[in-house]
Structures are given as C-alpha cells and as structure tokens.
Design a protein around this motif. Structure first.
Motif, PDB file in Angstrom:
ATOM      1  N   ARG A 149       0.797  -1.331   0.144  1.00  0.00           N
ATOM      2  CA  ARG A 149      -0.119  -0.029   0.009  1.00  0.00           C
ATOM      3  C   ARG A 149       0.796   1.240  -0.246  1.00  0.00           C
ATOM      4  O   ARG A 149       0.615   2.136  -0.599  1.00  0.00           O
ATOM      5  CB  ARG A 149      -0.877  -0.178   1.200  1.00  0.00           C
ATOM      6  CG  ARG A 149      -2.106  -1.034   1.101  1.00  0.00           C
ATOM      7  CD  ARG A 149      -2.854  -1.504   2.459  1.00  0.00           C
ATOM      8  NE  ARG A 149      -3.679  -2.233   2.329  1.00  0.00           N
ATOM      9  CZ  ARG A 149      -4.353  -2.958   3.368  1.00  0.00           C
ATOM     10  NH1 ARG A 149      -4.004  -2.545   4.729  1.00  0.00           N
ATOM     11  NH2 ARG A 149      -5.507  -3.774   3.172  1.00  0.00           N
ATOM     12  N   PHE A 164       2.223   1.674  -3.522  1.00  0.00           N
ATOM     13  CA  PHE A 164       0.971   2.308  -4.324  1.00  0.00           C
ATOM     14  C   PHE A 164       0.858   3.847  -3.993  1.00  0.00           C
ATOM     15  O   PHE A 164       0.607   4.425  -5.227  1.00  0.00           O
ATOM     16  CB  PHE A 164      -0.258   1.400  -4.035  1.00  0.00           C
ATOM     17  CG  PHE A 164      -1.232   1.190  -5.134  1.00  0.00           C
ATOM     18  CD1 PHE A 164      -1.434  -0.024  -5.714  1.00  0.00           C
ATOM     19  CD2 PHE A 164      -2.246   2.319  -5.258  1.00  0.00           C
ATOM     20  CE1 PHE A 164      -2.196  -0.082  -6.593  1.00  0.00           C
ATOM     21  CE2 PHE A 164      -3.062   1.866  -6.337  1.00  0.00           C
ATOM     22  CZ  PHE A 164      -3.267   0.865  -7.055  1.00  0.00           C
ATOM     23  N   LEU A 210      -7.273  -0.477  -1.275  1.00  0.00           N
ATOM     24  CA  LEU A 210      -5.975  -1.109  -1.691  1.00  0.00           C
ATOM     25  C   LEU A 210      -5.797  -2.441  -0.927  1.00  0.00           C
ATOM     26  O   LEU A 210      -5.817  -2.551   0.361  1.00  0.00           O
ATOM     27  CB  LEU A 210      -4.776  -0.108  -1.311  1.00  0.00           C
ATOM     28  CG  LEU A 210      -4.885   1.331  -1.765  1.00  0.00           C
ATOM     29  CD1 LEU A 210      -3.574   2.211  -1.349  1.00  0.00           C
ATOM     30  CD2 LEU A 210      -5.011   1.306  -3.189  1.00  0.00           C
ATOM     31  N   ASN A 266       2.531  -8.586  -4.335  1.00  0.00           N
ATOM     32  CA  ASN A 266       2.867  -7.814  -5.623  1.00  0.00           C
ATOM     33  C   ASN A 266       4.150  -7.995  -6.024  1.00  0.00           C
ATOM     34  O   ASN A 266       4.905  -7.782  -5.380  1.00  0.00           O
ATOM     35  CB  ASN A 266       2.397  -6.464  -5.401  1.00  0.00           C
ATOM     36  CG  ASN A 266       2.029  -5.737  -6.552  1.00  0.00           C
ATOM     37  OD1 ASN A 266       3.147  -5.461  -7.565  1.00  0.00           O
ATOM     38  ND2 ASN A 266       1.028  -4.993  -6.804  1.00  0.00           N
ATOM     39  N   TYR A 273       7.499  -2.373  -7.408  1.00  0.00           N
ATOM     40  CA  TYR A 273       7.243  -2.504  -5.844  1.00  0.00           C
ATOM     41  C   TYR A 273       8.360  -3.344  -5.325  1.00  0.00           C
ATOM     42  O   TYR A 273       9.063  -2.882  -4.098  1.00  0.00           O
ATOM     43  CB  TYR A 273       5.993  -3.403  -5.754  1.00  0.00           C
ATOM     44  CG  TYR A 273       6.029  -4.051  -4.313  1.00  0.00           C
ATOM     45  CD1 TYR A 273       5.858  -3.259  -3.010  1.00  0.00           C
ATOM     46  CD2 TYR A 273       6.154  -5.256  -4.057  1.00  0.00           C
ATOM     47  CE1 TYR A 273       5.757  -3.933  -1.790  1.00  0.00           C
ATOM     48  CE2 TYR A 273       6.140  -5.841  -2.875  1.00  0.00           C
ATOM     49  CZ  TYR A 273       5.813  -5.393  -1.828  1.00  0.00           C
ATOM     50  OH  TYR A 273       6.075  -5.708  -0.449  1.00  0.00           O
ATOM     51  N   ASP A 288      -9.268  -2.428  -6.309  1.00  0.00           N
ATOM     52  CA  ASP A 288      -8.651  -3.606  -7.128  1.00  0.00           C
ATOM     53  C   ASP A 288      -9.606  -4.369  -7.399  1.00  0.00           C
ATOM     54  O   ASP A 288     -10.647  -4.856  -6.649  1.00  0.00           O
ATOM     55  CB  ASP A 288      -7.407  -4.014  -6.628  1.00  0.00           C
ATOM     56  CG  ASP A 288      -7.671  -4.702  -5.014  1.00  0.00           C
ATOM     57  OD1 ASP A 288      -8.449  -4.268  -4.253  1.00  0.00           O
ATOM     58  OD2 ASP A 288      -7.206  -5.897  -5.061  1.00  0.00           O
ATOM     59  N   VAL A 321      -1.591  -0.445 -10.771  1.00  0.00           N
ATOM     60  CA  VAL A 321      -1.263   0.711 -10.383  1.00  0.00           C
ATOM     61  C   VAL A 321      -1.581   1.909 -11.377  1.00  0.00           C
ATOM     62  O   VAL A 321      -2.157   2.956 -11.175  1.00  0.00           O
ATOM     63  CB  VAL A 321       0.073   1.021  -9.527  1.00  0.00           C
ATOM     64  CG1 VAL A 321       1.292   0.877 -10.433  1.00  0.00           C
ATOM     65  CG2 VAL A 321       0.000   2.340  -8.835  1.00  0.00           C
TER      66      VAL A 321
END
Length: 329
Positions: free
Chosen positions: A171, A174, A215, A220, A225, A263, A284
């Motif tokens: 998160r 993101f 989120l 991920n 990320y 999502d 994203v």
C-alpha cells in the motif's frame, strides 16, 4: 436463540487499538438486534496463555447451556479437544473469513471440529465438501450497522483521494506511485504518519473524499514494488497472501456514502455492478488513470457513488448476512 459469542473484544486483542469493530458492531450488536440473547466470551486476556482458556470456555458453556456457540477464531487459541468437546454438547459455528489464503494451514484443520462453518470464499466451498464438511454457509463481509449521516447526499468534499487502512508495504508503494503521478493520497491508519482514526472520522473521510481507494495488501510482483524498498522482495516471497479478496471495506465505503475505486476481486461483480456502483482497476497504472478520469467527471462519479451507496445499504450489512445465515439453520 441464546448465543454464546466467542471473540476478541479489542482489535487483534490489543486494547490500544480500540474495539474489535466487526466483532462488536457487526456480530454482537446485530445478534441482539435480531432478537437473540447474547452472552460474549472475550479471550483477549488469554492470548499469552491459552491453557486456562480451554477450561474457562467449557465451564461458561455448561453454565449458560446456549443454543449456539458462535466463534470468530483468530489463530489456534482453542485446542482441537476443546472444540470437539463443545461440538459434542452444543451447536457450534465459526466465521472463516480468510479462506482465500488460510484454508490449507488453518481452516482445513478446524472446520471439521464445528457443527457449522461460514466461509467468505465461494471457491472454498468444494474444499469443505471434500473434507466431509457439509454444513458450510457461503456468506461475505459487510458494512457495520451504524447510524449514517444525511450529509452523504450532498457531501462537502475535504479530500480528492484518500485511503483508510494499515500501512502495508504494498500500500505504501502504491501511494508513492500516485504521488509520483501528481496525485496526493490522504492516508490514515496504523503505520501512516496521520495515524489511525475513529469510526466516526472514518465515516467522514469516506463521504468527504471524491475518491476512496481500496488497496490490497496481498503479494505484488511489480518490479517497481520490488525495488521500492530492500525488504519488499522478502515480503513478497514470504507472505501467504497470494490473492486479493473481498473484505469489509468494499462494503463500508459505499455504505457510508463514498465513491470506491478498488482493485478487482474475484466475484466482486456478484455484489456490485462494476462501472455503475463501484469502479475497479487491475494495476497501479490503471488506478492512476481511472483516478484522474473520475476526478474530471463529477457527474458520472456522483452517479456511481449514489448507486453504490443504495446497493450497500439495501443489501450489504451484517444484519443482511446474519439474517440469511440464521434463516438456513
């Protein structure tokens, strides 16, 4: 019915984190609202030593002689022997809310020890049946049955984009990508600079944000990320959360009058009309694109927001969920 309700009183059993909102406002209070006699059995104080917990729960059950013992298990606080003994004397039920990633190591071992099981994962139902567990109900998380403000009809917007939830590494990455794109996200919760907020403030944030992000904190493998922080590859490899799932927040945001950008989650379309009651993204970059689109299209965004609010309030509260479950008992 007389229900013995077994759960933690505080969030993760920690008083400093406040009450267990889903347990207290979602289950406990709704049981009473539906006319049942409810006696709570909180096990927060036993988390460090579960040995005396076994005898204490058995003693309480035999004293009350309930029609149903409703559990919301955390981990392994109750031994198989305790659960088996209770099942032999009473009707028992547990809410298994994380079967998407905990079925193999958790649910599969415990579900046979209950009279009834509740799962929020439609794909898990055949797994229960293979175990020989036939009394399984498919349900879902929901919005809390609390009073809502009329302000949601004509909100006075405070934020363009917000997020309420724990500051997990996925998160945080993101949100950092949003910032790079020139979109600031007002983030609230544990491990964010702004910190956690009260239930009342959370409701205000939902209805006073033009866009509420929902989120995921599941694995991920986006290269951005993985390179955002040196710990992220380790987190990605170790985390058992390999799939996103429908959670309470998906219902809470629209229930409290907020526009939701989430999502995409398998089976989400069975609860909301995507594009008409909520909006969904797959990564994203798409989330940033949709965020810009809905910020520039007020009329469409408001139509979706109001339609989502209507759907959540008419269909997606814990009262709806428990009424349906009890009607099948």
């Amino acid at each position: 019915m007389k229900i013995l309700y077994v759960d933690m009183q505080y969030d993760y059993g920690k008083k400093s984190r406040g009450i267990n909102q889903i347990g207290e406002l979602g289950f406990h209070q709704v049981f009473k609202k539906l006319g049942h006699e409810v006696v709570p059995f909180y096990y927060d104080n036993y988390l460090e030593n579960v040995v005396p917990l076994q005898a204490e729960l058995l003693k309480t059950a035999r004293y009350l002689n309930p029609d149903l013992i409703f559990f919301c298990l955390y981990t392994d606080q109750f031994s198989p022997e305790t659960l088996t003994q209770l099942k032999s004397e009473y009707k028992t039920m547990n809410w298994f809310g994380d079967d998407q990633w905990r079925f193999g190591q958790f649910t599969s071992k415990l579900a046979p020890l209950f009279t009834y099981s509740i799962t929020t994962d439609p794909f898990a139902v055949p797994k229960y049946q293979k175990l020989g567990v036939q009394n399984v109900f498919l349900s879902q998380w929901a919005a809390l049955n609390v009073e809502v403000s009329n302000e949601v009809q004509e909100p006075n917007y405070e934020f363009d984009v917000s997020f309420v939830g724990g500051g997990h590494s996925v998160r945080k990455w993101f949100v950092s990508e949003f910032k790079k794109a020139g979109l600031n996200v007002a983030a609230f919760g544990n491990n964010w600079p702004a910190g956690p907020v009260s239930l009342n403030r959370m409701q205000e944030i939902f209805c006073r944000s033009k866009i509420n992000l929902n989120l995921s904190n599941s694995i991920n493998f986006d290269f951005r990320y993985l390179t955002h922080h040196w710990k992220n590859p380790i987190q990605a490899l170790r985390s058992p959360k390999n799939v996103s799932q429908v959670k309470a927040r998906n219902f809470e945001i629209p229930y409290f009058g907020g526009f939701q950008l989430t999502d995409y989650l398998p089976t989400l379309e069975t609860h909301f009309a995507i594009g008409r009651e909520i909006a969904c993204y797959s990564n994203v970059d798409e989330a940033i694109q949709l965020c810009r689109f809905y910020l520039e299209n007020d009329k469409l965004r408001e139509e979706i927001r109001l339609a989502g609010m209507k759907k959540a309030r008419e269909n997606h509260t814990y009262e709806h969920r428990l009424q349906e479950i009890f009607s099948k008992l």
